[in-house]
Design a protein around this motif. Structure first.
Motif, PDB file in Angstrom:
ATOM      1  N   ARG A   1       0.667  -1.053   0.020  1.00 27.74           N
ATOM      2  CA  ARG A   1       0.008  -0.021  -0.111  1.00 27.74           C
ATOM      3  C   ARG A   1       0.815   1.288  -0.178  1.00 27.74           C
ATOM      4  O   ARG A   1       0.730   2.156  -0.756  1.00 27.74           O
TER       5      ARG A   1
ATOM      6  N   GLY B   1       3.385   1.717  -4.110  1.00 28.03           N
ATOM      7  CA  GLY B   1       2.247   1.534  -5.193  1.00 28.03           C
ATOM      8  C   GLY B   1       3.361   1.120  -6.316  1.00 28.03           C
ATOM      9  O   GLY B   1       4.415   1.482  -6.647  1.00 28.03           O
TER      10      GLY B   1
ATOM     11  N   GLY C   1      -9.427  -0.623  -4.225  1.00 32.44           N
ATOM     12  CA  GLY C   1      -8.139  -0.683  -3.467  1.00 32.44           C
ATOM     13  C   GLY C   1      -8.900  -0.193  -2.199  1.00 32.44           C
ATOM     14  O   GLY C   1      -8.405  -0.473  -1.067  1.00 32.44           O
TER      15      GLY C   1
ATOM     16  N   ASN D   1      -9.308  -2.015   1.494  1.00 30.69           N
ATOM     17  CA  ASN D   1      -8.552  -1.493   2.750  1.00 30.69           C
ATOM     18  C   ASN D   1      -9.341  -0.966   3.928  1.00 30.69           C
ATOM     19  O   ASN D   1      -9.068  -0.593   4.893  1.00 30.69           O
TER      20      ASN D   1
ATOM     21  N   ARG E   1      -5.468   4.516  -9.731  1.00 31.75           N
ATOM     22  CA  ARG E   1      -5.807   3.314  -8.967  1.00 31.75           C
ATOM     23  C   ARG E   1      -4.695   3.236  -7.785  1.00 31.75           C
ATOM     24  O   ARG E   1      -5.080   2.923  -6.504  1.00 31.75           O
TER      25      ARG E   1
ATOM     26  N   VAL F   1      -4.852   4.694  -2.720  1.00 25.41           N
ATOM     27  CA  VAL F   1      -4.727   4.362  -1.363  1.00 25.41           C
ATOM     28  C   VAL F   1      -3.550   4.917  -0.662  1.00 25.41           C
ATOM     29  O   VAL F   1      -2.848   4.476   0.339  1.00 25.41           O
TER      30      VAL F   1
END
Lengths: 262, 220
Positions: free
Chosen positions: A96, A99, A119, A123, A171, A175
């Motif tokens: 995370r 990436g 994502g 999470n 994407r 996160v």
């Protein structure tokens, strides 16, 4: 290995670094004792001929090599000074924080919105408003929002190649990683889409530390602050990009970037 | 390893050699025309400038083509940038030779004795021109450094000649025109030495990738 003065000085605000990193595929060693620092909020490019180990090295930076059964890793990879291979480190958390964007864009067969939200959901985020905000922010950061804001719920696979790649970047950004690894992110794109990705990299380094593998030396020269030249699993030379492409220290680097071998 | 586009570099090197020998000959002829008061030779030199200008454009175009199409790196990039600068310097050397040739014509129309002796200055200037060209051709940084070091000598000779001419002009006001022409010749020779120094400095950049321009301080 030869390094330029400021490039590898211990440790000029290093976000990530490797220490004597060795990586084996079965009995074959693919990475030979590489120690390399990647500076915070800067772009480090990894160049070298096919098979030189640059992608293997990149994958070691978020423990992606562990998905390949025969791979064995020795040495260490530090993120903010802490080993990402330490037992106390959760591999999901590592990925995370670090990436990755791949050569071939690989959106999920879902809507544009769901690709970015995915994502967040895995999470543990469930607040729809927060998810929507984060999706918009990520798409804006990936310079895609204005092009797709009216069709967020259409299939991601309907986007153009360049848009798909930016979607994958969105994407990855959703996160909120700290480091972004990019493995030839523009090699399958046309020049206009490539330029967009390069501009994006330039903007993203304000917030992230970026490591990019590229076969395109002009691209490395344009987008990166530091360039590392790999050859047959060795780190031959790393330096400020400007210096490496105008006055490399090692003959092997010179020969490679002037097309005399490779 | 040979590269399929190396012939473009070979073509550029060949054109540069052509330019170099044309300018070198021009400067040699200029000095001869000056020494021998040779009007016919001076006129030839003035005509030759067109050939030099033409070559300069051809070389510039070839360098720009290679920069755009090959997107060179490292030693290739340094070579092309150096070629571009050396090309410009050679063309300017040609211009200085033409200026001297024009002075030869003027001096011929206003006879009045030698007044100053250029022979030593001519020798050093010719040495510098040939030296910087050889340094570029054979990638010889030691020779390039020798050329740079001799520039001060020419500057000093130029100052001394200007002083002699000023004294002479004061004492012989009727020869003022001749003194001014000779002063310009001295200045032109000194400029040729400066341009040789520029080329020598660029040779060091081409070979070693370091700048030695300006007060001899190394820059990064």
């Amino acid at each position: 290995m030869v390094s330029g003065e400021p490039a590898q000085a211990e440790m000029l605000d290093s976000k990530m670094s490797t220490r004597d990193l060795n990586i084996y595929y079965g009995p074959r060693r693919a990475i030979n004792a590489i120690s390399l620092s990647m500076r915070r909020n800067h772009v480090t490019a990894l160049i070298g001929p096919s098979g030189c180990g640059k992608s293997t090295f990149l994958r070691a930076l978020n423990r992606m090599n562990e998905l390949i059964p025969s791979v064995r890793t020795e040495g260490d990879v530090l993120l903010d000074g802490n080993s990402i291979y330490d037992r106390s480190m959760d591999v999901i958390d590592v990925r995370r924080r670090v990436g990755m964007v791949f050569q071939k864009s690989n959106p999920f067969p879902k809507s544009i919105f769901e690709n970015v939200a995915y994502g967040l959901r895995i999470n543990g985020l469930s607040d729809k408003r927060v998810i929507a905000e984060q999706v918009e922010k990520s798409l804006r950061n990936a310079a895609l929002w204005d092009e797709i804001k009216d069709r967020l719920y259409t299939p991601a696979l309907d986007l153009s190649g360049g848009q798909q790649q930016r979607l994958c970047i969105a994407r990855a950004l959703a996160v909120e990683p700290e480091v972004l690894l990019m493995d030839e992110p523009a090699s399958a794109l046309d020049p206009i889409a490539t330029q967009k990705i390069e501009e994006l990299i330039h903007d993203l380094k304000k917030q992230y530390t970026i490591v990019i593998v590229t076969h395109n030396m002009q691209q490395a020269a344009r987008v990166s602050d530091y360039t590392a030249f790999f050859y047959m699993g060795d780190l031959i030379e790393v330096d400020e990009t400007e210096r490496l492409f105008t006055k490399p220290s090692r003959k092997q680097t010179e020969d490679y970037i002037t097309g005399r071998f490779g | 390893m040979g590269r399929y586009y190396d012939e473009n570099y070979d073509q550029l090197k060949q054109k540069l050699r052509h330019m170099v020998s044309a300018v070198q000959q021009m400067i040699g002829d200029t000095i001869r025309a000056l020494t021998d008061d040779n009007v016919a030779l001076a006129k030839e030199i003035i005509q030759k400038d067109e050939e030099i200008d033409h070559l300069e454009v051809e070389i510039d175009e070839l360098v720009i083509k290679l920069l755009a199409l090959q997107q060179p790196m490292a030693v290739d990039l340094r070579f092309l940038v150096t070629a571009l600068k050396v090309n410009g310097d050679l063309e300017r050397m040609g211009d200085q030779a033409v200026n001297i040739a024009q002075a030869v014509l003027m001096l011929h129309d206003k006879p009045g004795g030698q007044i100053v002796d250029f022979s030593l200055m001519e020798d050093v200037v010719q040495f510098m021109v040939e030296g910087c060209i050889n340094a570029f051709d054979s990638a010889d940084t030691a020779l390039a450094q020798v050329i740079c070091d001799r520039d001060d000598e020419v500057d000093e000779m130029n100052r001394s000649i200007i002083h002699q001419l000023a004294v002479y002009a004061r004492e012989h006001p009727d020869h003022a025109d001749r003194c001014i022409s000779l002063l310009l010749v001295s200045r032109n020779l000194e400029r040729i030495a400066d341009l040789s120094t520029n080329i020598a400095e660029d040779v060091v950049y081409y070979i070693q990738g370091r700048f030695i321009k300006h007060s001899g301080k190394e820059q990064h």
